[in-house]
Design a protein around this motif. Structure first.
Motif, PDB file in Angstrom:
ATOM      1  N   CYS A 163       0.839  -1.206   0.000  1.00 30.57           N
ATOM      2  CA  CYS A 163       0.000   0.000   0.000  1.00 30.57           C
ATOM      3  C   CYS A 163       0.872   1.253   0.000  1.00 30.57           C
ATOM      4  CB  CYS A 163      -0.932   0.002   1.215  1.00 30.57           C
ATOM      5  SG  CYS A 163      -1.998   1.467   1.330  1.00 30.57           S
ATOM      6  N   ILE A 164       0.566   2.171  -0.913  1.00 29.77           N
ATOM      7  CA  ILE A 164       1.277   3.446  -1.010  1.00 29.77           C
ATOM      8  C   ILE A 164       0.285   4.580  -0.789  1.00 29.77           C
ATOM      9  CG2 ILE A 164       2.582   5.002  -2.515  1.00 29.77           C
ATOM     10  CD1 ILE A 164       3.627   2.579  -4.004  1.00 29.77           C
ATOM     11  N   ALA A 165       0.651   5.510   0.078  1.00 30.21           N
ATOM     12  CA  ALA A 165      -0.159   6.711   0.286  1.00 30.21           C
ATOM     13  C   ALA A 165       0.476   7.877  -0.455  1.00 30.21           C
ATOM     14  CB  ALA A 165      -0.263   7.032   1.771  1.00 30.21           C
ATOM     15  N   VAL A 166      -0.333   8.880  -0.769  1.00 32.21           N
ATOM     16  CA  VAL A 166       0.199  10.133  -1.301  1.00 32.21           C
ATOM     17  C   VAL A 166      -0.355  11.261  -0.445  1.00 32.21           C
ATOM     18  CG1 VAL A 166      -1.666  10.369  -3.002  1.00 32.21           C
ATOM     19  CG2 VAL A 166       0.462  11.630  -3.321  1.00 32.21           C
ATOM     20  N   LEU A 167       0.506  12.190  -0.071  1.00 31.14           N
ATOM     21  CA  LEU A 167       0.084  13.358   0.694  1.00 31.14           C
ATOM     22  C   LEU A 167       0.146  14.567  -0.220  1.00 31.14           C
ATOM     23  CD1 LEU A 167      -0.709  14.607   3.442  1.00 31.14           C
ATOM     24  CD2 LEU A 167       1.731  15.026   3.820  1.00 31.14           C
ATOM     25  N   ALA A 168      -1.017  15.177  -0.459  1.00 33.73           N
ATOM     26  CA  ALA A 168      -1.090  16.316  -1.376  1.00 33.73           C
ATOM     27  C   ALA A 168      -2.020  17.373  -0.800  1.00 33.73           C
ATOM     28  CB  ALA A 168      -1.593  15.871  -2.748  1.00 33.73           C
ATOM     29  N   ALA A 169      -1.915  18.567  -1.344  1.00 31.49           N
ATOM     30  CA  ALA A 169      -2.821  19.641  -0.950  1.00 31.49           C
ATOM     31  C   ALA A 169      -4.135  19.491  -1.705  1.00 31.49           C
ATOM     32  CB  ALA A 169      -2.190  20.999  -1.258  1.00 31.49           C
ATOM     33  N   THR A 170      -5.201  20.063  -1.161  1.00 28.18           N
ATOM     34  CA  THR A 170      -6.486  20.034  -1.856  1.00 28.18           C
ATOM     35  C   THR A 170      -6.386  20.798  -3.171  1.00 28.18           C
ATOM     36  OG1 THR A 170      -7.189  22.014  -0.667  1.00 28.18           O
ATOM     37  CG2 THR A 170      -7.785  19.889   0.308  1.00 28.18           C
ATOM     38  N   LEU A 171      -7.283  20.510  -4.095  1.00 31.77           N
ATOM     39  CA  LEU A 171      -7.241  21.152  -5.413  1.00 31.77           C
ATOM     40  C   LEU A 171      -7.502  22.645  -5.322  1.00 31.77           C
ATOM     41  CD1 LEU A 171      -9.031  18.510  -7.666  1.00 31.77           C
ATOM     42  CD2 LEU A 171      -6.626  18.694  -7.031  1.00 31.77           C
ATOM     43  N   THR A 172      -8.272  23.073  -4.318  1.00 31.27           N
ATOM     44  CA  THR A 172      -8.496  24.509  -4.162  1.00 31.27           C
ATOM     45  C   THR A 172      -7.241  25.207  -3.642  1.00 31.27           C
ATOM     46  OG1 THR A 172      -9.420  24.069  -1.954  1.00 31.27           O
ATOM     47  CG2 THR A 172     -10.982  24.312  -3.785  1.00 31.27           C
ATOM     48  N   THR A 173      -6.387  24.459  -2.947  1.00 30.71           N
ATOM     49  CA  THR A 173      -5.125  25.024  -2.463  1.00 30.71           C
ATOM     50  C   THR A 173      -4.122  25.125  -3.600  1.00 30.71           C
ATOM     51  OG1 THR A 173      -5.505  24.044  -0.287  1.00 30.71           O
ATOM     52  CG2 THR A 173      -3.274  24.779  -0.773  1.00 30.71           C
ATOM     53  N   GLY A 192      -0.682  -3.161  -9.133  1.00 28.86           N
ATOM     54  CA  GLY A 192      -1.474  -4.082  -8.341  1.00 28.86           C
ATOM     55  C   GLY A 192      -1.415  -3.818  -6.849  1.00 28.86           C
ATOM     56  N   LEU A 193      -1.129  -2.561  -6.475  1.00 30.11           N
ATOM     57  CA  LEU A 193      -1.020  -2.186  -5.073  1.00 30.11           C
ATOM     58  C   LEU A 193      -2.221  -1.348  -4.642  1.00 30.11           C
ATOM     59  CD1 LEU A 193       2.728  -1.067  -5.172  1.00 30.11           C
ATOM     60  CD2 LEU A 193       1.839  -3.319  -4.529  1.00 30.11           C
ATOM     61  N   ARG A 194      -2.402  -1.219  -3.332  1.00 35.06           N
ATOM     62  CA  ARG A 194      -3.458  -0.345  -2.815  1.00 35.06           C
ATOM     63  C   ARG A 194      -2.957   1.095  -2.778  1.00 35.06           C
ATOM     64  NH1 ARG A 194      -4.990  -0.474   2.104  1.00 35.06           N
ATOM     65  NH2 ARG A 194      -3.436  -1.887   3.007  1.00 35.06           N
ATOM     66  N   PHE A 195      -3.894   2.027  -3.000  1.00 30.89           N
ATOM     67  CA  PHE A 195      -3.558   3.444  -3.069  1.00 30.89           C
ATOM     68  C   PHE A 195      -4.369   4.201  -2.034  1.00 30.89           C
ATOM     69  CE2 PHE A 195      -3.958   7.630  -5.475  1.00 30.89           C
ATOM     70  CZ  PHE A 195      -2.660   8.027  -5.194  1.00 30.89           C
ATOM     71  N   GLU A 196      -3.688   5.032  -1.241  1.00 35.48           N
ATOM     72  CA  GLU A 196      -4.357   5.806  -0.195  1.00 35.48           C
ATOM     73  C   GLU A 196      -4.058   7.295  -0.407  1.00 35.48           C
ATOM     74  OE1 GLU A 196      -6.841   6.183   3.090  1.00 35.48           O
ATOM     75  OE2 GLU A 196      -6.314   4.347   2.015  1.00 35.48           O
ATOM     76  N   PRO A 197      -4.928   8.011  -1.145  1.00 32.95           N
ATOM     77  CA  PRO A 197      -4.685   9.441  -1.367  1.00 32.95           C
ATOM     78  C   PRO A 197      -5.196  10.285  -0.203  1.00 32.95           C
ATOM     79  CG  PRO A 197      -6.594   8.740  -2.613  1.00 32.95           C
ATOM     80  CD  PRO A 197      -6.084   7.520  -1.893  1.00 32.95           C
ATOM     81  N   ILE A 198      -4.339  11.159   0.309  1.00 35.40           N
ATOM     82  CA  ILE A 198      -4.702  12.053   1.403  1.00 35.40           C
ATOM     83  C   ILE A 198      -4.515  13.482   0.921  1.00 35.40           C
ATOM     84  CG2 ILE A 198      -4.306  12.683   3.806  1.00 35.40           C
ATOM     85  CD1 ILE A 198      -5.071   9.804   3.590  1.00 35.40           C
ATOM     86  N   LEU A 199      -5.623  14.210   0.745  1.00 35.74           N
ATOM     87  CA  LEU A 199      -5.568  15.604   0.302  1.00 35.74           C
ATOM     88  C   LEU A 199      -6.026  16.495   1.453  1.00 35.74           C
ATOM     89  CD1 LEU A 199      -5.546  14.020  -2.432  1.00 35.74           C
ATOM     90  CD2 LEU A 199      -6.669  16.012  -3.439  1.00 35.74           C
ATOM     91  N   ILE A 200      -5.159  17.418   1.845  1.00 35.71           N
ATOM     92  CA  ILE A 200      -5.443  18.270   2.988  1.00 35.71           C
ATOM     93  C   ILE A 200      -5.228  19.739   2.624  1.00 35.71           C
ATOM     94  CG2 ILE A 200      -4.845  16.493   4.674  1.00 35.71           C
ATOM     95  CD1 ILE A 200      -2.115  17.813   4.979  1.00 35.71           C
ATOM     96  N   PRO A 201      -5.869  20.668   3.338  1.00 32.94           N
ATOM     97  CA  PRO A 201      -5.714  22.089   3.014  1.00 32.94           C
ATOM     98  C   PRO A 201      -4.388  22.691   3.427  1.00 32.94           C
ATOM     99  CG  PRO A 201      -7.176  21.831   4.887  1.00 32.94           C
ATOM    100  CD  PRO A 201      -6.902  20.456   4.370  1.00 32.94           C
ATOM    101  N   GLY A 202      -3.730  22.106   4.445  1.00 34.92           N
ATOM    102  CA  GLY A 202      -2.483  22.713   4.892  1.00 34.92           C
ATOM    103  C   GLY A 202      -1.850  21.979   6.054  1.00 34.92           C
ATOM    104  N   PRO A 203      -0.769  22.524   6.606  1.00 40.47           N
ATOM    105  CA  PRO A 203       0.020  21.872   7.655  1.00 40.47           C
ATOM    106  C   PRO A 203      -0.759  21.510   8.918  1.00 40.47           C
ATOM    107  CG  PRO A 203       1.244  23.701   6.711  1.00 40.47           C
ATOM    108  CD  PRO A 203      -0.148  23.788   6.150  1.00 40.47           C
ATOM    109  N   SER A 204      -1.844  22.211   9.196  1.00 37.22           N
ATOM    110  CA  SER A 204      -2.598  21.908  10.418  1.00 37.22           C
ATOM    111  C   SER A 204      -3.171  20.485  10.396  1.00 37.22           C
ATOM    112  CB  SER A 204      -3.741  22.912  10.608  1.00 37.22           C
ATOM    113  OG  SER A 204      -4.665  22.817   9.533  1.00 37.22           O
ATOM    114  N   GLU A 205      -3.236  19.882   9.205  1.00 40.27           N
ATOM    115  CA  GLU A 205      -3.807  18.541   9.071  1.00 40.27           C
ATOM    116  C   GLU A 205      -2.738  17.451   8.957  1.00 40.27           C
ATOM    117  OE1 GLU A 205      -7.095  18.060   9.199  1.00 40.27           O
ATOM    118  OE2 GLU A 205      -7.347  20.210   9.512  1.00 40.27           O
ATOM    119  N   PHE A 226       4.553  20.736  -3.047  1.00 35.50           N
ATOM    120  CA  PHE A 226       3.966  21.890  -2.376  1.00 35.50           C
ATOM    121  C   PHE A 226       4.286  21.897  -0.884  1.00 35.50           C
ATOM    122  CE2 PHE A 226       0.430  24.117  -0.274  1.00 35.50           C
ATOM    123  CZ  PHE A 226       0.399  25.306  -0.985  1.00 35.50           C
ATOM    124  N   PHE A 227       4.457  20.706  -0.303  1.00 32.51           N
ATOM    125  CA  PHE A 227       4.706  20.603   1.138  1.00 32.51           C
ATOM    126  C   PHE A 227       6.196  20.518   1.486  1.00 32.51           C
ATOM    127  CE2 PHE A 227       0.229  18.697   1.518  1.00 32.51           C
ATOM    128  CZ  PHE A 227      -0.307  19.907   1.941  1.00 32.51           C
TER     129      PHE A 227
END
Length: 325
Positions: A163-173, A192-205, A226-227
């Protein structure tokens, strides 16, 4: 809102002129405005000047260059882009997607050099690589196009990767998160892996984002550029949750991230001077093909690998451009 007054050299004496007056005065040599999507000091300026010097340009002798730093704030990018446009530069050099977007919103006539943009085709900045169209050309960093390479590298580093996650900012950011995350989604799915996308507005999250990744049993996280300014806390959180931290920043890897992969950005910053020179000599941005990198640099942190219980093969270490021990 207050606007700065800029100094211009006239007859050997520094004289302050209002913004409007400067834009109307004849110049002895070209004027280039540079919008940097970061805080100073940043390696962009030195690399860009290396490129200009190699082409025979010297500040105050045959060219004038002024830098603006956005601190990665979109409102500041818009403000400074408008400020530069009022100064009537011959060329605007825009570092990263945020600066390119702000410059495009401020002018459709002044030539803009991307230095670089991570996804110019995907976000509609240019018509094509061969013929960009409009007033924008320059360099693509391809950062939102190497998801397959990144996933392949992580599979070499983590043999039991599931499983791979991605940490990204929201599209509005930042709209750039869209193509960046989609490129990775396709690559992870094909593997063939699991994907866990995490989109957050900023560092507080950040803390809740890493808790979510851990709950999803992610083994690695790929972080959007961006981060990058927050890499210290992000690397600490990755270590706390035993996540392999991957980014495009070798500085993050030096600080304790597991691995980074990206184009050689200092080379791209320097190459931006080539486009400035061509445009100053009469070339139209619409006719100057956009260049892409052909090699991507890999940095690996051995100490972090050992902390995660990973054994890095000698073959992979030999292929790495930089290894931190």
């Amino acid at each position: 809102m207050r606007r700065r007054e800029f100094l211009t050299l006239l007859g050997g004496m520094a004289t302050a002129w209002p913004l409007g007056a400067r834009a109307q005065r004849p110049r002895k040599f070209p004027f280039v405005g540079v919008l940097v999507s970061a805080s100073p000091p940043h390696p962009f300026a030195d690399a860009f000047w290396r490129g200009l010097h190699a082409l025979g340009y010297s500040d105050g002798e045959n060219i004038k260059v002024e830098f603006r730093y956005t601190d990665l704030r979109s409102d500041r990018a818009r403000e400074y882009a408008e400020e530069l446009v009022r100064l009537s530069p011959d060329v605007i050099v825009a570092h990263y997607a945020q600066a390119v977007s702000a410059a495009m919103a401020a002018t459709r006539t002044i030539p803009i050099v991307m230095a670089p943009h991570g996804a110019p085709l995907q976000l509609g900045v240019i018509d094509s690589l061969a013929r960009p169209g409009g007033n924008v050309t320059g360099l693509s960093g391809m950062d939102a196009e190497i998801g397959g390479k990144r996933v392949e590298l992580l599979r070499e580093l983590i043999p039991n990767l599931r499983c791979i996650a991605v940490l990204a900012a929201t599209l509005t950011t930042t709209p750039y998160s869209g193509p960046f995350v989609e490129d990775l989604r396709l690559a992870v799915t094909r593997a063939g892996l699991r994907f866990e996308p995490i989109l957050i507005p900023g560092p507080s999250e950040f803390r809740s984002a890493f808790a979510t990744m851990a709950k999803a049993e992610a083994q690695a996280v790929i972080v959007v550029p961006f981060f990058d300014p927050h890499q210290v806390i992000l690397v600490e959180l990755a270590a706390k949750h035993r996540l392999a931290y991957m980014s495009g920043s070798r500085d993050a890897t030096a600080a304790g991230g597991l691995v980074s992969m990206a184009a050689n950005f200092p080379e791209l910053y320097q190459r931006a001077a080539f486009y400035v020179d061509k445009i100053l000599k009469g070339a139209k941005p619409a006719d100057l093909p956009v260049e892409q990198p052909t090699k991507f640099q890999v940095a690996i942190n051995l100490k972090t690998a050992q902390a995660l219980g990973l054994a890095i093969s000698p073959t992979l270490l030999a292929r790495a451009d930089e290894v931190f021990e």
